[in-house]
Design a protein around this motif. Structure first.
Motif, mmCIF file in Angstrom:
data_model
loop_
_atom_site.group_PDB
_atom_site.id
_atom_site.type_symbol
_atom_site.label_atom_id
_atom_site.label_comp_id
_atom_site.label_asym_id
_atom_site.label_seq_id
_atom_site.Cartn_x
_atom_site.Cartn_y
_atom_site.Cartn_z
ATOM 1 N N ALA A 115 0.994 -1.299 -0.150
ATOM 2 C CA ALA A 115 -0.068 0.096 0.044
ATOM 3 C C ALA A 115 0.899 1.246 -0.028
ATOM 4 N N LEU A 116 1.878 1.240 0.698
ATOM 5 C CA LEU A 116 2.742 2.413 0.708
ATOM 6 C C LEU A 116 3.422 2.584 -0.532
ATOM 7 N N GLY A 117 4.049 1.560 -1.179
ATOM 8 C CA GLY A 117 4.493 1.465 -2.545
ATOM 9 C C GLY A 117 3.591 2.134 -3.695
ATOM 10 N N GLU A 118 2.649 1.759 -3.533
ATOM 11 C CA GLU A 118 1.392 2.225 -4.116
ATOM 12 C C GLU A 118 1.072 3.806 -3.818
ATOM 13 N N ARG A 119 1.163 4.297 -2.857
ATOM 14 C CA ARG A 119 0.893 5.645 -2.431
ATOM 15 C C ARG A 119 2.128 6.447 -3.039
ATOM 16 N N ARG A 120 3.414 5.947 -2.944
ATOM 17 C CA ARG A 120 4.378 6.501 -3.368
ATOM 18 C C ARG A 120 4.675 6.724 -5.036
ATOM 19 N N ALA A 121 3.996 5.568 -5.527
ATOM 20 C CA ALA A 121 4.005 5.698 -7.172
ATOM 21 C C ALA A 121 3.032 6.571 -7.517
ATOM 22 N N GLN A 122 1.833 6.607 -6.966
ATOM 23 C CA GLN A 122 0.712 7.782 -7.203
ATOM 24 C C GLN A 122 1.113 8.931 -6.902
ATOM 25 N N SER A 123 1.859 9.181 -5.981
ATOM 26 C CA SER A 123 2.264 10.583 -5.370
ATOM 27 C C SER A 123 3.213 11.202 -6.591
ATOM 28 N N ALA A 124 4.116 10.188 -7.121
ATOM 29 C CA ALA A 124 4.998 10.698 -8.064
ATOM 30 C C ALA A 124 4.112 11.044 -9.414
ATOM 31 N N LYS A 125 3.328 10.168 -9.793
ATOM 32 C CA LYS A 125 2.491 10.318 -11.040
ATOM 33 C C LYS A 125 1.887 11.635 -10.709
ATOM 34 N N LYS A 126 1.060 11.866 -9.927
ATOM 35 C CA LYS A 126 0.203 13.203 -9.517
ATOM 36 C C LYS A 126 1.259 14.511 -9.650
ATOM 37 N N TYR A 127 2.623 14.346 -9.095
ATOM 38 C CA TYR A 127 3.309 15.146 -9.242
ATOM 39 C C TYR A 127 3.802 15.812 -10.670
#
Length: 170
Positions: A115-127
């Motif tokens: 779940a944390l890895g997914e939040r990190r990837a989504q954070s980068a995508k959004k950025y």
């Protein structure tokens, strides 16, 4: 006590003291080459592999991984410049597809780290999207703790594993 018993007792004391003072030898843990730099994260010296285009982490060059603080998916500090570098490259190459791979250190449960890895990837995508990268160029995946870069049990190894990799898939 007889002299034989005293000799046995003295021998036993020496053996116990010797074992307790020396203990077991420590295992040597082999790790991948470490990147130098501030706290191991965000270093400027790449780990270069000529045949794959991988320059640092598992990120396709000339992009660079983005590193995270413990238990965080927030892109901050010097990592902002790193993701801006990636955004510039992706915008100059609109035909490329980029997979953002979220990674974690091995602490925490497997479910939590996924779940944390997914939040990190989504954070980068959004950025990246906020920086003008087309959403259609980006996909995300979380590897959690499944694809460790370094296997040490120390802060340098953990810091290298808390990252997003940016991989060219087309």
């Amino acid at each position: 006590m007889g002299s034989t018993k005293m000799l046995h007792l003295a021998t036993l004391v020496v053996l116990v003291l010797g074992l307790s003072l020396t203990g077991c030898s420590k295992k040597t843990v082999e790790t991948a080459p470490q990147v130098t730099g501030s706290e191991g994260a965000g270093a400027s010296e790449p780990l270069e592999s000529e045949d794959t285009g991988i320059m640092e982490g598992r990120t396709s060059g000339p992009m660079v991984p983005v590193y995270f603080a413990f238990d965080s998916s927030k892109i901050e500090g010097e990592q902002v410049q790193r993701i801006e570098t990636n955004a510039d490259f992706i915008k100059k190459n609109p035909n490329l597809m980029i997979r953002i791979e979220g990674n974690c250190d091995p602490r925490g449960t497997q479910e939590y780290n996924l779940a944390l890895g997914e939040r990190r990837a989504q954070s980068a995508k959004k950025y990246l999207i906020n920086l003008g990268v087309g959403a259609e160029q980006l996909t995300t995946v979380s590897f959690g703790e499944e694809k460790l870069l370094l296997f040490g049990h120390d802060e340098i190894s953990w810091a290298q594993n808390r990252r997003d990799d940016f991989v060219i898939v087309k």
